[in-house]
Design a protein around this motif. Structure first.
Motif, PDB file in Angstrom:
ATOM      1  N   ILE A 333      -2.043  -5.329  -2.393  1.00  0.00           N
ATOM      2  CA  ILE A 333      -2.697  -4.079  -2.357  1.00  0.00           C
ATOM      3  C   ILE A 333      -1.898  -3.002  -2.830  1.00  0.00           C
ATOM      4  CG2 ILE A 333      -3.419  -2.211  -0.634  1.00  0.00           C
ATOM      5  CD1 ILE A 333      -3.739  -4.416   1.530  1.00  0.00           C
ATOM      6  N   ARG A 334      -0.910  -3.086  -3.040  1.00  0.00           N
ATOM      7  CA  ARG A 334       0.011  -1.835  -3.837  1.00  0.00           C
ATOM      8  C   ARG A 334      -0.233  -2.274  -5.416  1.00  0.00           C
ATOM      9  NH1 ARG A 334       5.817   0.416  -2.322  1.00  0.00           N
ATOM     10  NH2 ARG A 334       5.659   2.170  -3.619  1.00  0.00           N
ATOM     11  N   GLN A 338      -1.968   0.215  -8.059  1.00  0.00           N
ATOM     12  CA  GLN A 338      -1.471   0.763  -9.043  1.00  0.00           C
ATOM     13  C   GLN A 338      -2.389   0.292 -10.564  1.00  0.00           C
ATOM     14  OE1 GLN A 338       2.369  -1.054  -9.074  1.00  0.00           O
ATOM     15  NE2 GLN A 338       3.476   0.307  -7.693  1.00  0.00           N
ATOM     16  N   LEU A 339      -2.798  -0.858 -10.632  1.00  0.00           N
ATOM     17  CA  LEU A 339      -3.655  -1.178 -11.730  1.00  0.00           C
ATOM     18  C   LEU A 339      -4.932  -0.056 -11.683  1.00  0.00           C
ATOM     19  CD1 LEU A 339      -3.560  -4.924 -11.576  1.00  0.00           C
ATOM     20  CD2 LEU A 339      -2.325  -3.519 -13.289  1.00  0.00           C
ATOM     21  N   LEU A 340      -5.265  -0.011 -10.611  1.00  0.00           N
ATOM     22  CA  LEU A 340      -6.563   0.773 -10.464  1.00  0.00           C
ATOM     23  C   LEU A 340      -6.183   2.347 -10.934  1.00  0.00           C
ATOM     24  CD1 LEU A 340      -9.699   0.794  -9.395  1.00  0.00           C
ATOM     25  CD2 LEU A 340      -8.817   1.456  -7.001  1.00  0.00           C
ATOM     26  N   ALA A 341      -5.052   2.727 -10.715  1.00  0.00           N
ATOM     27  CA  ALA A 341      -4.596   3.951 -11.012  1.00  0.00           C
ATOM     28  C   ALA A 341      -4.600   4.186 -12.532  1.00  0.00           C
ATOM     29  CB  ALA A 341      -3.185   4.482 -10.256  1.00  0.00           C
ATOM     30  N   ASP A 349     -11.588   9.885  -6.799  1.00  0.00           N
ATOM     31  CA  ASP A 349     -11.241   8.422  -6.749  1.00  0.00           C
ATOM     32  C   ASP A 349      -9.521   8.251  -7.001  1.00  0.00           C
ATOM     33  OD1 ASP A 349     -13.811   7.102  -6.688  1.00  0.00           O
ATOM     34  OD2 ASP A 349     -13.819   6.670  -8.870  1.00  0.00           O
ATOM     35  N   LYS A 350      -9.067   9.327  -7.710  1.00  0.00           N
ATOM     36  CA  LYS A 350      -7.419   9.211  -7.771  1.00  0.00           C
ATOM     37  C   LYS A 350      -6.959   9.689  -6.532  1.00  0.00           C
ATOM     38  CE  LYS A 350      -7.062  10.094 -12.740  1.00  0.00           C
ATOM     39  NZ  LYS A 350      -6.585  11.135 -13.655  1.00  0.00           N
ATOM     40  N   ARG A 351      -7.703  10.339  -5.688  1.00  0.00           N
ATOM     41  CA  ARG A 351      -7.150  10.968  -4.399  1.00  0.00           C
ATOM     42  C   ARG A 351      -7.221   9.602  -3.634  1.00  0.00           C
ATOM     43  NH1 ARG A 351      -8.695  12.657   0.584  1.00  0.00           N
ATOM     44  NH2 ARG A 351     -10.861  12.154  -0.019  1.00  0.00           N
ATOM     45  N   LEU A 352      -7.946   8.957  -3.574  1.00  0.00           N
ATOM     46  CA  LEU A 352      -8.344   7.670  -2.793  1.00  0.00           C
ATOM     47  C   LEU A 352      -6.970   6.738  -3.131  1.00  0.00           C
ATOM     48  CD1 LEU A 352     -12.177   7.313  -2.577  1.00  0.00           C
ATOM     49  CD2 LEU A 352     -10.525   8.228  -0.753  1.00  0.00           C
ATOM     50  N   VAL A 353      -6.915   6.586  -4.451  1.00  0.00           N
ATOM     51  CA  VAL A 353      -5.882   5.459  -4.827  1.00  0.00           C
ATOM     52  C   VAL A 353      -4.403   6.190  -4.260  1.00  0.00           C
ATOM     53  CG1 VAL A 353      -4.567   4.751  -7.017  1.00  0.00           C
ATOM     54  CG2 VAL A 353      -6.911   4.833  -6.712  1.00  0.00           C
ATOM     55  N   ASP A 354      -4.298   7.375  -4.338  1.00  0.00           N
ATOM     56  CA  ASP A 354      -3.010   7.890  -4.047  1.00  0.00           C
ATOM     57  C   ASP A 354      -2.887   7.757  -2.351  1.00  0.00           C
ATOM     58  OD1 ASP A 354      -2.384   9.059  -6.370  1.00  0.00           O
ATOM     59  OD2 ASP A 354      -3.212  11.117  -5.774  1.00  0.00           O
ATOM     60  N   ILE A 355      -3.873   7.646  -1.707  1.00  0.00           N
ATOM     61  CA  ILE A 355      -3.839   7.745  -0.230  1.00  0.00           C
ATOM     62  C   ILE A 355      -3.485   6.260   0.063  1.00  0.00           C
ATOM     63  CG2 ILE A 355      -5.103   7.413   1.764  1.00  0.00           C
ATOM     64  CD1 ILE A 355      -6.814   9.917   0.972  1.00  0.00           C
ATOM     65  N   ILE A 356      -3.948   5.226  -0.920  1.00  0.00           N
ATOM     66  CA  ILE A 356      -3.637   3.904  -0.524  1.00  0.00           C
ATOM     67  C   ILE A 356      -2.140   3.556  -0.859  1.00  0.00           C
ATOM     68  CG2 ILE A 356      -3.906   1.455  -1.624  1.00  0.00           C
ATOM     69  CD1 ILE A 356      -6.944   2.340  -1.993  1.00  0.00           C
ATOM     70  N   HIS A 359       0.075   5.118   2.088  1.00  0.00           N
ATOM     71  CA  HIS A 359      -0.049   4.461   3.102  1.00  0.00           C
ATOM     72  C   HIS A 359       0.870   2.896   2.914  1.00  0.00           C
ATOM     73  CE1 HIS A 359      -1.994   6.910   5.996  1.00  0.00           C
ATOM     74  NE2 HIS A 359      -2.834   7.373   4.999  1.00  0.00           N
ATOM     75  N   CYS A 360       0.833   2.425   1.671  1.00  0.00           N
ATOM     76  CA  CYS A 360       1.452   1.239   1.236  1.00  0.00           C
ATOM     77  C   CYS A 360       2.847   1.412   1.484  1.00  0.00           C
ATOM     78  CB  CYS A 360       0.976   0.558   0.151  1.00  0.00           C
ATOM     79  SG  CYS A 360      -0.537  -0.334  -0.011  1.00  0.00           S
ATOM     80  N   THR A 361       3.174   2.441   0.921  1.00  0.00           N
ATOM     81  CA  THR A 361       4.780   2.914   1.184  1.00  0.00           C
ATOM     82  C   THR A 361       5.146   3.112   2.488  1.00  0.00           C
ATOM     83  OG1 THR A 361       4.877   4.196  -1.119  1.00  0.00           O
ATOM     84  CG2 THR A 361       6.461   4.635   0.375  1.00  0.00           C
ATOM     85  N   ARG A 362       4.607   3.709   3.337  1.00  0.00           N
ATOM     86  CA  ARG A 362       4.787   3.952   4.633  1.00  0.00           C
ATOM     87  C   ARG A 362       4.777   2.596   5.426  1.00  0.00           C
ATOM     88  NH1 ARG A 362       0.970   6.604   9.408  1.00  0.00           N
ATOM     89  NH2 ARG A 362       2.262   6.535  11.007  1.00  0.00           N
TER      90      ARG A 362
END
Length: 544
Positions: A333-334, A338-341, A349-356, A359-362
């Motif tokens: 997922i992470r 990163q590829l999507l970013a 969409d960038k805000r949604l990628v940052d959220i992903i 939460h992946c980091t968490r």
């Protein structure tokens, strides 16, 4: 009520045995002196004993009687110089026997009585047994030698005299061996007594330090023994109170029910105000004997804590297994995020990628903490200088992390502070605490100010490391739970950081606690083990 020390039965010490032997030895001497006096003074002795020199015999008997009475009264003084005293007393015995032999013209009863003196002396002083036998032999032969010097026609020593001389050496050899064997047996018995006493004291200490309450109650319902845990669990009654019905009525009622029905009430009960609930258990000291009963009080809070520890242990193993299964899809997922970013995305969409990514980091942090909890290595403590360690830690942290406007400093003492701790565990614990302090220990819109302090709790107290910040502090209700696993007040916290820090501290025989700071701020204090005390305890624990 505190536990009374066990009363040990008195055992006979080697000194007491020696005094008793000397006393009866001197008493036997008095008997000898009385016999000598009877042979020389009695008008009827002349009918079966030839008294050749009455005056010599009477003077010798009186002098010997006075000396023997003095030896009997001075038994304790004689025991202080045993070797010299017994040797001198035996020389007096033989001299008196020789003079009496001269006075009685060589009557056989005198050397036979001296045989006992030689035997007892050899028993008390085995290393001089043959010397005593030689002195006694010379004492027996001396009257014959004197008689030959004064009268050429006097009789020579006969076979009976030779047998007496041989008997002296045989008895000396036999009692020399018996004396040595007796002392070896006494030493072994004394050592066994010391071992048993030490074992009994260790058992008492173990019972006193047991977390389970233990009481010993007799048939009259009186408490004979009680350990510290039981004393606290029944409300700290007065030491003068021994009646179980008075100090713990409910426990007495359950004991009565168990004695008559054989059934135990397994429900938890508080035996006094403000004490934990307990589950009583009863057992007899001997089968079918209700004279004395052991009562065990199981603290339900300890049972709950053990159950919680088992649950956490099982949960940790289960969580570690799940964490391994989560890592692969989480990495996918992470990586996809990163590829999507890297693609051309609009702001939403960038805000949604940052959220992903956040939460992946968490989630990854949670996985790492769980894996760290499950694969924690055994502590390998070593002696370290806390001043040098704190300075090196702060320098290393500054080089590895961009502090920005925050401040991190080391505070050391102008004296050596040594502690026993696993440096790797200590590094992880302090690193975690410093990160928390820099993240949360700051006033709004102000840089964090964190200090890592190395000091002693007191002049001769344990060494401490304190991580102190000048932030808002931690509310008391939150502070009571911060070391519990999975407890967090932060939106992205895992709730495992402080729990892991406390577990690692305890693995190195240290303790971690939160201490409020006067004037605002928080202090996490690590109390370490002094280097000398842990080393000494380990040396003492080694066999042989």
């Amino acid at each position: 009520m505190t536990a009374e020390p066990r009363v040990h039965s008195a055992t006979t010490s080697p000194g007491d045995i020696t005094r008793r032997e000397l006393y009866f030895f001197n008493l036997y001497r008095c008997l000898e002196a009385a016999v000598y006096a009877g042979l020389t003074f009695s008008p009827y002795a002349g009918e079966w004993v030839k008294v050749a020199h009455p005056l010599l015999g009477q003077i010798t008997a009186i002098a010997y009687l006075i000396i023997t009475v003095g030896l009997l009264l001075g038994t304790d003084r004689l025991r202080r110089r045993l070797t010299e005293g017994i040797s001198a007393a035996l020389f007096i015995d033989i001299l008196a026997a020789s003079l009496i032999l001269v006075a009685l013209a060589g009557h056989s009863i005198v050397p036979m009585m001296a045989l006992v003196n030689v035997g007892i002396a050899a028993l008390l002083l085995p290393h001089r047994a043959y010397m005593f036998a030689g002195i006694a032999s010379l004492g027996v032969l001396a009257p014959y030698a004197y008689a030959r010097l004064t009268d050429a026609a006097a009789e020579v020593p006969n076979a009976e005299t030779a047998a007496i001389v041989v008997a002296y050496f045989v008895v000396a050899a036999l009692l020399r061996y018996l004396g040595g064997h007796m002392r070896a047996t006494e030493d072994l018995a004394a050592q066994r007594g010391v071992d048993l006493l030490n074992l009994e004291q260790i058992n008492d200490l173990i019972i006193q330090r047991m977390k389970t309450g233990v009481l010993l109650v007799d048939a009259a319902n009186r408490v004979l023994r009680i350990n510290e845990s039981a004393w606290h669990l029944i409300g700290n009654p007065s030491p003068s109170q021994r009646e179980l019905g008075t100090i713990a009525a409910e426990l007495s009622r359950r004991l009565y029910h168990w004695r008559h029905s054989g059934k135990t009430d397994q429900t938890a009960v508080a035996l006094a105000a403000d004490v934990p609930e307990v589950i009583p258990r009863f057992t007899r000291l001997a089968p079918n004997d209700d004279t004395n009963v052991l009562i065990f009080l199981d603290d339900t809070s300890l049972l709950s804590r053990r159950a919680e520890e088992l649950t956490l242990s099982s949960l940790g193993r289960l969580s570690a297994s799940i964490a391994h299964e989560i890592r692969n899809p989480l990495a996918a997922i992470r990586y996809s995020a990163q590829l999507l970013a890297e693609s051309k995305l609009n702001a939403e969409d960038k805000r949604l990628v940052d959220i992903i990514n956040n939460h992946c980091t968490r989630a990854n942090d949670v996985v790492e903490n769980i894996l760290q909890l499950s694969r924690r290595e055994r502590s390998r403590p070593e002696s370290i200088d806390l001043n040098a360690w704190v300075l090196a830690f702060v320098e290393d942290y500054k080089q590895s992390n961009d502090l920005g406007g925050d401040h991190l400093r080391a505070v050391t003492q102008n004296r050596t502070i040594e502690a026993m701790v696993d440096p790797q565990h200590l590094q992880q614990v302090v690193w975690n605490l410093v990160q928390n302090a820099l993240r949360y220990g700051r006033q709004p819109n102000q840089p964090a100010r964190v200090s890592v302090v190395a000091r002693l709790a007191a002049e001769k107290g344990p060494p401490l490391i304190e991580i102190i910040d000048r932030g808002p502090g931690i509310p008391p209700k939150v502070a009571a739970q911060i070391f519990e696993p999975f407890y967090t007040t932060h939106e992205y916290g895992t709730g495992l950081g402080l729990y892991l820090a406390k577990q690692m501290s305890e693995a190195s025989q240290a303790s971690l606690e939160y201490v409020p700071v006067a004037g605002g701020g928080a202090c996490f204090r690590i109390t370490l083990t002094p280097a000398g005390s842990l080393l000494a305890s380990r040396i003492a624990a080694q066999p042989g």
